[in-house]
Design an enzyme around this catalytic site. Structure first.
Site, PDB file in Angstrom:
ATOM      1  N   ALA A   1       0.847  -1.196   0.000  1.00 57.90           N
ATOM      2  CA  ALA A   1       0.000   0.000   0.000  1.00 57.90           C
ATOM      3  C   ALA A   1       0.879   1.241   0.000  1.00 57.90           C
ATOM      4  O   ALA A   1       2.095   1.151  -0.147  1.00 57.90           O
ATOM      5  CB  ALA A   1      -0.905  -0.017   1.224  1.00 57.90           C
ATOM      6  N   ASN A   2       0.262   2.407   0.134  1.00 58.86           N
ATOM      7  CA  ASN A   2       1.016   3.659   0.232  1.00 58.86           C
ATOM      8  C   ASN A   2       0.401   4.540   1.319  1.00 58.86           C
ATOM      9  O   ASN A   2      -0.609   4.185   1.906  1.00 58.86           O
ATOM     10  CB  ASN A   2       1.046   4.364  -1.135  1.00 58.86           C
ATOM     11  N   HIS A   3       1.012   5.709   1.540  1.00 61.03           N
ATOM     12  CA  HIS A   3       0.631   6.549   2.685  1.00 61.03           C
ATOM     13  C   HIS A   3      -0.535   7.491   2.441  1.00 61.03           C
ATOM     14  O   HIS A   3      -0.775   8.379   3.251  1.00 61.03           O
ATOM     15  CB  HIS A   3       1.836   7.407   3.109  1.00 61.03           C
TER      16      HIS A   3
ATOM     17  N   ALA B   1      -4.553   7.594  -4.726  1.00 61.39           N
ATOM     18  CA  ALA B   1      -3.164   7.187  -4.920  1.00 61.39           C
ATOM     19  C   ALA B   1      -3.172   5.700  -5.251  1.00 61.39           C
ATOM     20  O   ALA B   1      -2.988   4.840  -4.383  1.00 61.39           O
ATOM     21  CB  ALA B   1      -2.348   7.465  -3.665  1.00 61.39           C
TER      22      ALA B   1
END
Ligand code: C5P
Length: 223
Positions: free
Chosen positions: A29-31, A95
């Protein structure tokens, strides 16, 4: 009316990260916090738009009066977006993970003594913004993307607008020192075919209001 300039305008917003499963218990995943996309969904709704928000996993409460569709992966996000068409406006603030695992393991990947760490093979995820931007009968009249950059922000965003085929790009600097990722403020540049408009640093809520007003003005000028 002047209070609801977007009455009857169907708007699709994507927000948040996507999670790409490796196996039943792990993911990459990402932030992304989802804050900017949720704020946009809310301000569009406040101006009268009929808003569908396709959201990856976030900690945020659903914006009032918005049809929220929760998804997990990029492929699910694409399917939910295509289901939400036709729309007058699409705003891609998610995102989306660029890659997913080529073959998800059906069982938890096991750690075995004296064995090498697993090698993971990735494949590219669909580019939702580029797909929504493709010319055709289902293309929303106004497609807006984001470009999170850490260097040469406007230059990269100008070429990204052309590459993706969208109408507007909101570009921002997400270098760690800016605090944009996960933070409450954003410094944005709005890029359209005629050039670059730099916005002051402002809260993500204020940026959402400014964008929604700008969209309302654009639609008024185009009728
Ligand atoms: O290519 P990049 O990820 O920098 O592009 C950012 C823009 O494209 C954002 O608007 C993002 O929501 C959108 N995007 C997308 N699907 C992807 C990758 C990016 O919709 N797979």
């Amino acid at each position: 009316s002047s209070e609801k300039p977007l009455a009857g305008i169907k708007t699709l917003v994507t927000a948040g990260p996507t999670h790409e499963a490796l196996d039943p218990v792990r993911y990459i995943a990402n932030h992304s916090s989802g804050k900017q996309g949720y704020a946009i969904a809310q301000t569009m709704q406040q101006l009268g738009a009929d808003v569908t928000l396709v959201s990856g996993p976030t900690q945020l409460s659903p914006p009032q009066g918005v049809n929220v569709i929760k998804i997990t992966s990029a492929e699910e996000m694409l399917a939910a977006c295509q289901n939400a068409l036709p729309a007058d406006i699409a705003i891609c603030a998610a995102a989306v993970a660029d890659w997913r695992i080529a073959e998800q393991s059906e069982q938890k990947i096991k750690k075995k003594n004296n064995e090498e760490a697993p090698t993971l093979n990735f494949v590219q995820n669909p580019d939702i913004l580029a797909i929504l931007s493709k010319p055709g009968p289902k293309r929303p009249g106004l497609v807006i993307g984001f470009a999170a950059e850490t260097e040469q922000v406007t230059e990269n965003a100008i070429s990204k607008r052309e590459r993706k085929g969208c109408d507007w790009i909101l570009a921002n600097d997400v270098s760690p020192e800016t605090g944009t990722f996960g933070g409450d403020e954003n410094t944005l540049f709005l890029i359209d075919k005629s050039g670059v408009d730099q916005w002051h640093k402002m809260t993500k809520d204020a940026a959402a209001k400014k964008l929604s007003k700008r969209i309302a003005d654009h639609l008024t000028l185009n009728v």
